[in-house]
Motif scaffolding. Sequence first.
Motif, short mmCIF file in Angstrom:
data_model
loop_
_atom_site.label_atom_id
_atom_site.label_comp_id
_atom_site.label_asym_id
_atom_site.label_seq_id
_atom_site.Cartn_x
_atom_site.Cartn_y
_atom_site.Cartn_z
N TYR B 32 4.21 -10.61 1.23
CA TYR B 32 5.41 -9.84 0.85
C TYR B 32 6.48 -10.14 1.88
CZ TYR B 32 8.32 -5.76 -0.20
OH TYR B 32 9.36 -4.92 -0.52
N TYR B 36 16.35 -7.55 5.04
CA TYR B 36 17.08 -6.33 5.30
C TYR B 36 18.47 -6.64 5.84
CZ TYR B 36 12.88 -3.51 4.68
OH TYR B 36 11.77 -2.89 4.15
N LEU B 46 17.01 -2.30 2.61
CA LEU B 46 16.32 -3.35 1.86
C LEU B 46 17.30 -4.05 0.92
CD1 LEU B 46 13.66 -4.77 1.10
CD2 LEU B 46 13.29 -2.94 -0.57
N ARG B 51 7.55 -12.17 -3.47
CA ARG B 51 6.13 -12.41 -3.26
C ARG B 51 5.87 -13.90 -3.43
NH1 ARG B 51 3.02 -8.01 -2.91
NH2 ARG B 51 3.87 -6.01 -3.59
N PHE B 89 17.84 -9.32 8.72
CA PHE B 89 16.49 -9.52 9.23
C PHE B 89 15.57 -9.95 8.10
CE2 PHE B 89 16.94 -7.75 13.43
CZ PHE B 89 17.94 -6.80 13.32
N ALA B 96 2.47 -5.16 0.56
CA ALA B 96 3.67 -4.34 0.49
C ALA B 96 3.32 -2.89 0.79
CB ALA B 96 4.31 -4.45 -0.89
N GLY B 97 4.11 -2.28 1.64
CA GLY B 97 3.84 -0.91 2.03
C GLY B 97 3.11 -0.79 3.34
N THR B 98 2.71 -1.91 3.92
CA THR B 98 2.12 -1.88 5.25
C THR B 98 3.20 -2.25 6.28
OG1 THR B 98 1.36 -4.16 5.06
CG2 THR B 98 -0.17 -2.42 4.40
N ALA B 99 2.83 -2.19 7.54
CA ALA B 99 3.81 -2.42 8.59
C ALA B 99 4.38 -3.83 8.51
CB ALA B 99 3.17 -2.19 9.95
N LEU B 100 5.66 -3.93 8.79
CA LEU B 100 6.38 -5.20 8.70
C LEU B 100 6.48 -5.89 10.05
CD1 LEU B 100 9.29 -3.91 6.46
CD2 LEU B 100 7.57 -5.56 5.75
N PHE B 102 9.06 -8.35 11.88
CA PHE B 102 10.44 -8.74 11.68
C PHE B 102 10.79 -10.00 12.44
CE2 PHE B 102 12.69 -5.42 9.39
CZ PHE B 102 11.78 -4.41 9.37
N GLY B 103 11.71 -10.78 11.86
CA GLY B 103 12.35 -11.84 12.60
C GLY B 103 13.35 -11.24 13.58
#
Lengths: 114, 112
Positions: B32, B36, B46, B51, B89, B96-100, B102-103
Amino acid sequence: SAVISQKPSRDICQRGTSLTIQCQVDSQVTMMFWYRQQPGQSLTLIATANQGSEATYESGFVIDKFPISRPNLTFSTLTVSNMSPEDSSIYLCSVGQGTDNEQFFGPGTRLTVL
Amino acid sequence: QQQVKQSPQSLIVQKGGISIINCAYENTAFDYFPWYQQFPGKGPALLIAIRPDVSEKKEGRFTISFNKSAKQFSLHIMDSQPGDSATYFCAACNQAGTALIFGKGTTLSVSS
């Protein structure tokens, strides 16, 4: 999408004190997350907060410094304890919601530690 | 292996031009990939997500291109406007829905 509010929106604190940040969601969510965004930087996950269980902390973050509560499915708090100037950051909560479980962020709490 | 590498760090585009931001990942378990948009003093919003079962997703002026074999994905902003000036970002997670993850972010400035 979920409507997420955070309190306070900003605060200036003295070193050695603690601040509790509240995160309120307008609907029930299973998972809530707390992130830190240092000035001009990206977002770093602090912990995952699930209702009814202990929060899960990421490497570099400990419960004594960042205790988290999750008393129900719409609310969570993050406490920044024994603060130092290095804790000056934006603290953000987020939730997963929607058919694809997209993640939405609150407006953030801007913390300055003197 | 948990990193998401984002480039460029900053970008200046003329009004009406195309803004392109690139991200690369290593963890093949990621499935996923959201983007942002963040304005100063605001939380990240968002923008669009994809996907790995599709190679492209378009929403208005925003398009994600996804290359699974290269483990790269990019955001294209068509007809860039001064109001698009923000920090963008990319992120990734394995469900999806778990911790992200980030760049590091790209600061976009669209000049009028």
